[in-house]
Design a protein around this motif. Sequence first.
Motif, PDB file in Angstrom:
ATOM      1  N   GLN A 224       0.833  -1.194  -0.076  1.00 10.47           N
ATOM      2  CA  GLN A 224      -0.009  -0.060  -0.197  1.00 10.47           C
ATOM      3  C   GLN A 224       0.755   1.190  -0.002  1.00 10.47           C
ATOM      4  N   LYS A 225       0.682   2.232  -0.689  1.00  9.18           N
ATOM      5  CA  LYS A 225       1.229   3.404  -0.893  1.00  9.18           C
ATOM      6  C   LYS A 225       0.248   4.601  -0.754  1.00  9.18           C
ATOM      7  N   ASN A 226       0.778   5.904  -0.368  1.00  6.85           N
ATOM      8  CA  ASN A 226       0.064   6.982  -0.560  1.00  6.85           C
ATOM      9  C   ASN A 226       0.041   7.404  -1.921  1.00  6.85           C
ATOM     10  N   ALA A 227      -1.238   8.045  -2.491  1.00  6.22           N
ATOM     11  CA  ALA A 227      -1.456   8.354  -3.946  1.00  6.22           C
ATOM     12  C   ALA A 227      -0.249   9.277  -4.510  1.00  6.22           C
ATOM     13  N   ASP A 228       0.280   9.860  -3.560  1.00  6.24           N
ATOM     14  CA  ASP A 228       1.323  11.037  -4.018  1.00  6.24           C
ATOM     15  C   ASP A 228       2.806  10.524  -4.024  1.00  6.24           C
ATOM     16  N   THR A 229       2.710   9.201  -3.698  1.00  8.25           N
ATOM     17  CA  THR A 229       4.059   8.518  -3.266  1.00  8.25           C
ATOM     18  C   THR A 229       4.495   8.020  -4.584  1.00  8.25           C
ATOM     19  N   ASP A 230       5.689   8.266  -5.121  1.00  6.46           N
ATOM     20  CA  ASP A 230       6.480   7.668  -6.229  1.00  6.46           C
ATOM     21  C   ASP A 230       7.199   6.406  -6.092  1.00  6.46           C
ATOM     22  N   PHE A 231       6.376   5.367  -6.206  1.00  6.35           N
ATOM     23  CA  PHE A 231       7.006   3.979  -5.692  1.00  6.35           C
ATOM     24  C   PHE A 231       6.639   2.886  -6.492  1.00  6.35           C
ATOM     25  N   ASN A 232       7.656   2.071  -6.873  1.00  2.20           N
ATOM     26  CA  ASN A 232       7.445   1.037  -7.614  1.00  2.20           C
ATOM     27  C   ASN A 232       7.411  -0.258  -6.804  1.00  2.20           C
ATOM     28  N   PHE A 233       6.230  -0.943  -6.391  1.00  2.00           N
ATOM     29  CA  PHE A 233       6.535  -2.256  -5.321  1.00  2.00           C
ATOM     30  C   PHE A 233       7.303  -3.545  -6.153  1.00  2.00           C
ATOM     31  N   ASP A 234       7.088  -3.412  -7.272  1.00  2.00           N
ATOM     32  CA  ASP A 234       7.884  -4.631  -7.889  1.00  2.00           C
ATOM     33  C   ASP A 234       9.282  -4.541  -8.159  1.00  2.00           C
ATOM     34  N   THR A 235       9.937  -3.378  -7.929  1.00  2.00           N
ATOM     35  CA  THR A 235      11.230  -2.886  -8.264  1.00  2.00           C
ATOM     36  C   THR A 235      11.864  -2.451  -7.105  1.00  2.00           C
ATOM     37  N   ASP A 236      11.105  -1.554  -6.183  1.00  2.00           N
ATOM     38  CA  ASP A 236      11.932  -0.711  -5.360  1.00  2.00           C
ATOM     39  C   ASP A 236      11.871  -1.506  -3.921  1.00  2.00           C
ATOM     40  N   GLY A 237      12.992  -1.171  -2.954  1.00  2.00           N
ATOM     41  CA  GLY A 237      13.029  -1.624  -1.725  1.00  2.00           C
ATOM     42  C   GLY A 237      12.476  -0.615  -0.779  1.00  2.00           C
ATOM     43  N   ILE A 238      11.708  -1.123   0.337  1.00  2.68           N
ATOM     44  CA  ILE A 238      11.032  -0.468   1.394  1.00  2.68           C
ATOM     45  C   ILE A 238      11.941   0.770   1.804  1.00  2.68           C
ATOM     46  N   GLN A 239      11.768   1.869   1.993  1.00  2.00           N
ATOM     47  CA  GLN A 239      12.696   3.199   2.741  1.00  2.00           C
ATOM     48  C   GLN A 239      12.257   3.176   4.040  1.00  2.00           C
TER      49      GLN A 239
ATOM     50  N   THR B 202       5.032  -4.722  19.133  1.00  2.00           N
ATOM     51  CA  THR B 202       3.905  -3.802  18.737  1.00  2.00           C
ATOM     52  C   THR B 202       4.144  -3.001  17.590  1.00  2.00           C
ATOM     53  N   ILE B 203       3.132  -3.256  16.574  1.00  2.00           N
ATOM     54  CA  ILE B 203       2.955  -2.693  15.188  1.00  2.00           C
ATOM     55  C   ILE B 203       1.644  -2.192  15.311  1.00  2.00           C
ATOM     56  N   LYS B 204       1.751  -0.903  14.635  1.00  5.47           N
ATOM     57  CA  LYS B 204       0.373  -0.117  14.522  1.00  5.47           C
ATOM     58  C   LYS B 204       0.368   0.336  12.839  1.00  5.47           C
ATOM     59  N   ASN B 205      -1.114   0.322  12.857  1.00  5.17           N
ATOM     60  CA  ASN B 205      -1.577   0.680  11.726  1.00  5.17           C
ATOM     61  C   ASN B 205      -1.020  -0.450  10.155  1.00  5.17           C
ATOM     62  N   PRO B 206      -0.992  -1.622  10.378  1.00  3.59           N
ATOM     63  CA  PRO B 206      -0.717  -2.530   9.294  1.00  3.59           C
ATOM     64  C   PRO B 206      -1.441  -2.450   8.279  1.00  3.59           C
ATOM     65  N   HIS B 207      -1.057  -2.705   7.121  1.00  5.39           N
ATOM     66  CA  HIS B 207      -1.742  -2.803   5.827  1.00  5.39           C
ATOM     67  C   HIS B 207      -2.176  -1.411   5.618  1.00  5.39           C
ATOM     68  N   SER B 208      -1.490  -0.368   6.024  1.00  4.83           N
ATOM     69  CA  SER B 208      -1.597   1.091   5.552  1.00  4.83           C
ATOM     70  C   SER B 208       0.086   1.562   5.575  1.00  4.83           C
ATOM     71  N   PRO B 209       0.020   2.932   4.773  1.00  3.21           N
ATOM     72  CA  PRO B 209       1.385   3.678   4.738  1.00  3.21           C
ATOM     73  C   PRO B 209       1.805   3.973   6.106  1.00  3.21           C
ATOM     74  N   ASP B 210       0.759   3.978   7.265  1.00  7.92           N
ATOM     75  CA  ASP B 210       0.992   4.402   8.459  1.00  7.92           C
ATOM     76  C   ASP B 210       1.812   3.637   9.152  1.00  7.92           C
ATOM     77  N   GLU B 211       1.814   2.509   8.674  1.00  9.43           N
ATOM     78  CA  GLU B 211       2.387   1.191   9.519  1.00  9.43           C
ATOM     79  C   GLU B 211       3.835   1.585  10.191  1.00  9.43           C
ATOM     80  N   MET B 212       3.910   1.068  11.426  1.00  9.47           N
ATOM     81  CA  MET B 212       4.861   1.649  12.093  1.00  9.47           C
ATOM     82  C   MET B 212       5.374   0.503  13.310  1.00  9.47           C
ATOM     83  N   CYS B 213       6.588   0.277  13.591  1.00  8.90           N
ATOM     84  CA  CYS B 213       6.774  -0.687  14.589  1.00  8.90           C
ATOM     85  C   CYS B 213       7.619  -0.061  15.838  1.00  8.90           C
ATOM     86  N   GLU B 214       7.169  -0.406  17.089  1.00 10.11           N
ATOM     87  CA  GLU B 214       7.699   0.225  17.964  1.00 10.11           C
ATOM     88  C   GLU B 214       9.176  -0.449  18.457  1.00 10.11           C
TER      89      GLU B 214
END
Length: 484
Positions: A83-98, A451-463
């Motif tokens: 999942q990505k925000n609409a204004d995020t330029d990212f290709n899940f098939d080629t790019d690594g998670i930043q 603890t992981i918050k907001n999984p399945h969204s671009p707001d996902e975060m791990c404490e």
Amino acid sequence: MNKEVASLHPVQIWENFEKMNEIPRGSKKEERIIAFTKQFGEDLGLETIVDECGNIIIKKPATPGMEDRKGIILQAHIDMVHQKNADTDFNFDTDGIQSYIDGDWVKAKGTTLGADNGIGAATIMGVLASKDLKHGPIEGLFTIDEETGMTGAFGLVEGVLEGDILLNLDTEDEHELCIGCAGGIDTNVNYDYAESAAEGKAYHIQLKGLKGGHSGCEIHLGRGNANKLMNRLLWETREKFGLEIAEIDGGSLRNAIPRESFANVVIDPAKADEFEAYIKQVEADYQAELKVTEPNLVINLEAIATPAKVMDVKAQDALLSAIYSAPNGVIRMSDELEGLVETSTSMARVQVKEGKVVVQSLTRSSVETAKYDVANQLDAAFAITGGNVEHGGAYPGWTPNAHSQILEEMKEIHQEYFKKPATVNAVHAGLECGIIGSHYPNLDMISFGPTIKNPHSPDEMCEIGTVARFWDFLVLTLERVAKK
């Protein structure tokens, strides 16, 4: 790789996690992460098996003196939600998670982080690679395609695993020991619709800024569903402004609460100013209704070139009626476990384009009959469209075992380590334990994690701090697991 993240404590987890996040690993596109995991096991000189589905099993012998302990299967899935925000330029098939560090949390730039369930998989790798941990026989089970059908768990072959205990590392709240989960079923609507020539003034409507999230773990939080909100807007404006639908594109993944919906519509040109003012009023109404749960909700309106075709008015009315009447959200809370959602459904995807309609919903329940009842409600709602409604991807829940031996052992260890009792419960999300248990019915199973918050969204975060404590808790459990 973000070296700052990779060097966090415990490095056994974070370094492996960052290596995994360099590899695209969306569900059903796991070839590269399967190869990586297989090579990881082989490089350690451990017995490594890749089954026909693509699940990887890596077996590590007991440390000297621990051969008489019960065998433990450490299990996690290696795919992640894209999942990505609409204004995020990212290709899940080629790019690594930043990834990056934000205070006490690790987050990702505009995309899902992959902590669900990359942290679990990286933890297993840390145990397999360790040279100083004390443990009985260990099997690392890395399953595929958990997020879009659990096909890896379904395809697991009987007789390959030898352990007595399964520790699923896919729970997302520290101090929680999970002993049960909901089952699920998909409802997919597909059909063709008639089109007519478009005449009038056209607009592109953007409804966005919602939080979204996991449609199991977070369905009870009252967050807005972009597909239902957009449909309400279209329903309310269809007659008032002669609105006709050219396209709808709402949501993306079956197991995520939809955060955004977009529509191209055509209206009576004479009512353009009134329409624009009305949309502003709808935005204000939605913001007032959802001011607590969705403080960033916005509706943008942009004039566009008039498209060639729109939905036939009868097809449009039938679709809007079906979506409006279809159930969504929490259906029933559990009578047995306080605070647990028993049954829910989420309208995850709505697409209308070039004569074709696609609508996808995921229903979850810890009661099998209730699960199918809601599926039937969806079937009935869309009967008005004349479309093809199919139910598939059904998976069983995991029935809690309150007398589990590993549960008692881990409750005791938790009390000693954290100086507080663990929370023992079931979750409304789908875990693979129920399916794996159908292949290996004698397994004693439990699920836990950091603890992981907001999984399945671009707001996902791990404490960050919880990951270190999760590692310590797991190490103590491996050391103290009972003898055979």
